[in-house]
Design an enzyme around this catalytic site. Structure first.
Site, PDB file in Angstrom:
ATOM      1  N   GLU A  92       7.941   4.040  -4.595  1.00  0.00           N
ATOM      2  CA  GLU A  92       7.817   5.479  -5.179  1.00  0.00           C
ATOM      3  C   GLU A  92       6.612   5.571  -6.183  1.00  0.00           C
ATOM      4  OE1 GLU A  92      10.422   6.390  -8.558  1.00  0.00           O
ATOM      5  OE2 GLU A  92      11.039   8.192  -7.428  1.00  0.00           O
TER       6      GLU A  92
ATOM      7  N   CYS B   8      12.063  13.144  -8.041  1.00  0.00           N
ATOM      8  CA  CYS B   8      12.703  11.893  -7.601  1.00  0.00           C
ATOM      9  C   CYS B   8      13.227  12.329  -5.998  1.00  0.00           C
ATOM     10  CB  CYS B   8      14.144  11.924  -8.239  1.00  0.00           C
ATOM     11  SG  CYS B   8      15.264  13.088  -8.292  1.00  0.00           S
TER      12      CYS B   8
ATOM     13  N   GLU C  11      21.410   7.668 -11.008  1.00  0.00           N
ATOM     14  CA  GLU C  11      20.365   8.759 -10.069  1.00  0.00           C
ATOM     15  C   GLU C  11      19.052   7.982 -10.193  1.00  0.00           C
ATOM     16  OE1 GLU C  11      21.259  10.964  -8.265  1.00  0.00           O
ATOM     17  OE2 GLU C  11      23.359  11.677  -9.016  1.00  0.00           O
TER      18      GLU C  11
HETATM   19  P1  NAD Z   1      12.529   5.673 -16.777  1.00  0.00           P
HETATM   20  O1  NAD Z   1      13.415   4.806 -15.995  1.00  0.00           O
HETATM   21  O2  NAD Z   1      11.097   5.147 -17.319  1.00  0.00           O
HETATM   22  O3  NAD Z   1      13.140   6.349 -18.123  1.00  0.00           O
HETATM   23  C1  NAD Z   1      14.279   7.109 -17.722  1.00  0.00           C
HETATM   24  C2  NAD Z   1      15.048   6.908 -19.024  1.00  0.00           C
HETATM   25  O4  NAD Z   1      15.602   5.574 -19.378  1.00  0.00           O
HETATM   26  C3  NAD Z   1      14.170   7.278 -20.400  1.00  0.00           C
HETATM   27  O5  NAD Z   1      15.096   8.188 -21.386  1.00  0.00           O
HETATM   28  C4  NAD Z   1      13.903   6.050 -20.978  1.00  0.00           C
HETATM   29  O6  NAD Z   1      13.609   5.984 -22.221  1.00  0.00           O
HETATM   30  C5  NAD Z   1      15.336   5.193 -20.829  1.00  0.00           C
HETATM   31  N1  NAD Z   1      15.075   3.792 -20.657  1.00  0.00           N
HETATM   32  C6  NAD Z   1      14.141   3.067 -20.254  1.00  0.00           C
HETATM   33  N2  NAD Z   1      14.263   1.732 -20.334  1.00  0.00           N
HETATM   34  C7  NAD Z   1      15.753   1.793 -20.709  1.00  0.00           C
HETATM   35  C8  NAD Z   1      16.647   0.586 -20.878  1.00  0.00           C
HETATM   36  N3  NAD Z   1      16.365  -0.584 -20.636  1.00  0.00           N
HETATM   37  N4  NAD Z   1      17.926   0.956 -21.317  1.00  0.00           N
HETATM   38  C9  NAD Z   1      18.349   2.097 -21.239  1.00  0.00           C
HETATM   39  N5  NAD Z   1      17.610   3.249 -21.013  1.00  0.00           N
HETATM   40  C10 NAD Z   1      16.271   2.969 -20.948  1.00  0.00           C
HETATM   41  O7  NAD Z   1      12.249   6.903 -15.624  1.00  0.00           O
HETATM   42  P2  NAD Z   1      11.316   8.221 -15.972  1.00  0.00           P
HETATM   43  O8  NAD Z   1       9.711   7.536 -15.816  1.00  0.00           O
HETATM   44  O9  NAD Z   1      11.504   9.010 -17.290  1.00  0.00           O
HETATM   45  O10 NAD Z   1      11.527   9.175 -14.665  1.00  0.00           O
HETATM   46  C11 NAD Z   1      11.018   9.121 -13.665  1.00  0.00           C
HETATM   47  C12 NAD Z   1      11.913   8.233 -12.825  1.00  0.00           C
HETATM   48  O11 NAD Z   1      13.209   9.144 -12.919  1.00  0.00           O
HETATM   49  C13 NAD Z   1      11.572   8.283 -11.246  1.00  0.00           C
HETATM   50  O12 NAD Z   1      11.745   7.156 -10.521  1.00  0.00           O
HETATM   51  C14 NAD Z   1      12.528   9.302 -10.688  1.00  0.00           C
HETATM   52  O13 NAD Z   1      12.544   9.098  -9.212  1.00  0.00           O
HETATM   53  C15 NAD Z   1      13.681   9.177 -11.437  1.00  0.00           C
HETATM   54  N6  NAD Z   1      14.548  10.603 -11.238  1.00  0.00           N
HETATM   55  C16 NAD Z   1      15.599  10.447 -10.402  1.00  0.00           C
HETATM   56  C17 NAD Z   1      16.391  11.544 -10.287  1.00  0.00           C
HETATM   57  C18 NAD Z   1      17.530  11.536  -9.408  1.00  0.00           C
HETATM   58  O14 NAD Z   1      18.391  12.551  -9.678  1.00  0.00           O
HETATM   59  N7  NAD Z   1      17.808  10.731  -8.610  1.00  0.00           N
HETATM   60  C19 NAD Z   1      15.932  12.603 -10.935  1.00  0.00           C
HETATM   61  C20 NAD Z   1      14.764  12.584 -11.663  1.00  0.00           C
HETATM   62  C21 NAD Z   1      14.137  11.554 -11.982  1.00  0.00           C
END
Ligand code: NAD
Length: 501
Positions: free
Chosen positions: A388, A287, A253
């Protein structure tokens, strides 16, 4: 200053620190101060948690439990969450700075995921296949996929993680959760609920820490069968690639650049509200933000006057206050990113007609506040329209007619959601079909439910959460063949022919 709360992770039904003993701080973005510490886990902690989840999946009470009993357990979890909803919401606001009105609405609604999937647990049925082969009985079993890695972001921690936990438990999976390093507290608090409800040890485990130190070892662990990830595009791409190495099942997601399209026949006041809710609610940190507002040319100026008047009256302030409408940006890095995009938009020639700068304490803002910001004269190929931001920045793009609206709306790499405002049923139905996004809202915005599939087209993700299809992502289908034939046939030839036709 009060001592900071020191959380522990949850592995195999017990609370513990990271093996290294290291910790990191969780910050309150409004107070601009740390308020809790979390274990800084690494690969060895991940290994412990996955082994516990694997043991719980393979033996002991969990695989023995009937689907009906799993359903009851889920419903008990829902009841217990309902009792703690305000406490959980306050913790989330402290960690991510989003509004208490929004986070409380989420935690009050949260039990519904556990009730819905609790109800579904014993309705997952295989099929009896009408076999084309004589003396053969063929049926399917729907089995849990195994140990799941659940990785979630900071913007709606409990809700987005529950979109994964509830169907996975209903399917009979076990799991290791890695919440965002910015918002781990509420998930750890949730483990008290799971314990009280009677979830057997090892079924749900939580490790806290950073993406490369915890997320990656989890995604690549040999005993993890499925990865359910919610987060940004860059991390999503890494997770997808890492999971491919061992052919794990993956749902993603990811982000969005969702169009919010207003036609000249729309109810304007309602559409203004919709546009505001699309981008300034949650300080744009969602998101599904409607970050591109597509306005039909004939109503552009009139609509903009109303929109600016409403947006400029938004009350900024303490997110724990129910009266606040716009809170801080969650992290310093995110705050800087938002300001950088304001500069990028200006440099690319967009016109800033509202905000475009930090909000001072006198204006209701504070350390990490950015004023609701609107750019007009945006071309869809500008970076502000394509990338984004995850902040309170709205790009306004005019269009002539339906065809042009569709072309602009679909001309981005994302496809998470879209909003359409029109009083024409025909136009609404046609637009819903032509827009390339996983969710289409007609005359509403930001509506979600446990009953309705959610997910993205294109770079917005893979697979669906919620609804009946949501549980499919946690199941494998097994085909079972039973022969009652006396003659076992030619051993050198596949059993192909129907035999009874
Ligand atoms: P992020 O991608 O920085 O982090 C998300 C999660 O992934 C965190 O727990 C982080 O520690 C982990 N992570 C980071 N690098 C990783 C790796 N290499 N391997 C495994 N895990 C890893 O996102 P964020 O800043 O926490 O959240 C914002 C983003 O999430 C925005 O892009 C938003 O659009 C998206 N989002 C999507 C939805 C959806 O349902 N489509 C919902 C909410 C947020």
């Amino acid at each position: 200053m009060a001592a900071m709360k020191a959380y522990q992770v949850y592995i195999d039904g017990a609370r513990c620190d990271a093996i290294s003993g290291e910790r990191f701080e969780s910050h309150d973005p409004y107070a601009d101060a740390p308020w809790a510490t979390m274990p800084r886990c690494g690969p060895d902690d991940v290994d412990l948690a996955v082994e516990a989840a694997h043991r719980a999946f393979s033996s002991g009470p969990w695989p023995e439990m009937s689907a009906t009993a799993r359903g009851k357990l889920l419903r008990r979890i829902g009841d217990l969450i309902a009792e703690k909803s305000e406490e959980l919401a306050r913790i989330e606001v402290r960690d991510n700075g989003k509004l208490i009105s929004e986070m409380l609405a989420q935690t009050r609604y949260l039990p519904e995921w556990y009730y819905y999937y609790g109800g579904l647990a014993d309705k997952i049925e295989g099929a009896v296949i009408p076999s084309d082969k004589a003396d053969t009985f063929n049926y399917t079993l729907r089995e849990p996929v195994g140990v799941c890695a659940m990785i979630s972001p900071w913007n709606s921690p409990l809700m987005l993680t529950s979109w994964k936990i509830a169907p996975a438990l209903a399917a009979g999976c076990t799991m290791v959760i890695k919440p965002s390093e910015f918002t781990s507290a509420s998930i750890l608090e949730l483990m008290e609920v799971f314990e009280e409800a009677g979830v057997p040890p090892g079924v749900v485990n939580v490790v806290t820490g950073f993406g490369p130190e915890v997320g990656e070892p989890l995604v690549t662990h040999a005993k993890v069968a499925k990865v359910a990830f919610t987060g940004g595009e860059a991390a999503g791409r890494r997770v997808y690639q890492a999971a491919a190495e061992s052919f794990k099942r993956v749902t993603l997601e990811l982000g969005g650049k969702s169009p919010h399209i207003v036609f000249d026949d729309a109810k304007q006041d309602a559409a203004v509200n919709g546009a505001i809710s699309g981008i300034f609610a949650a300080t744009g940190q969602t998101c599904i933000a409607g970050s591109r507002l597509l306005l039909q040319e004939s109503i552009h100026n009139e609509f903009m006057d109303k929109l600016i008047a409403t947006a400029s009256a938004a009350r900024m302030g303490d997110p724990q206050d129910f009266e606040t409408q716009v809170g801080p940006v969650t992290t310093p890095a995110q705050y800087q990113k938002v300001l950088d995009y304001i500069d990028i938009a200006k440099a690319d020639g967009a016109e800033c007609v509202l905000g475009g700068e930090p909000a001072s304490a006198e204006e209701g803002g504070g350390k990490w506040f950015v004023k609701p910001t609107i750019f007009t004269g945006v071309k869809n190929n500008m970076r502000i329209a394509q990338e984004e931001v995850f902040g309170p920045i709205l790009s306004v793009i005019p269009f002539r007619d339906e065809d042009e609206a569709v072309e602009i709306a679909n001309d981005v790499s994302f496809g998470l959601a879209a909003g359409v405002w029109t009083e024409s049923l025909t136009r609404a139905t046609v637009m819903a079909k032509r827009l390339r996004a996983g969710t289409i809202w007609i005359n509403t915005y930001r509506a979600v439910s446990m009953t309705s599939p959610f997910g993205g087209f294109k770079a917005s993700g893979l697979g669906r959460e919620n609804g009946l299809v949501g549980i499919e992502e946690y199941l494998e289908t097994k085909s079972v063949w039973v022969s009652t034939a006396e003659d076992t046939g030619n051993p050198f030839v596949m059993k192909l022919s129907g035999g009874s036709d």
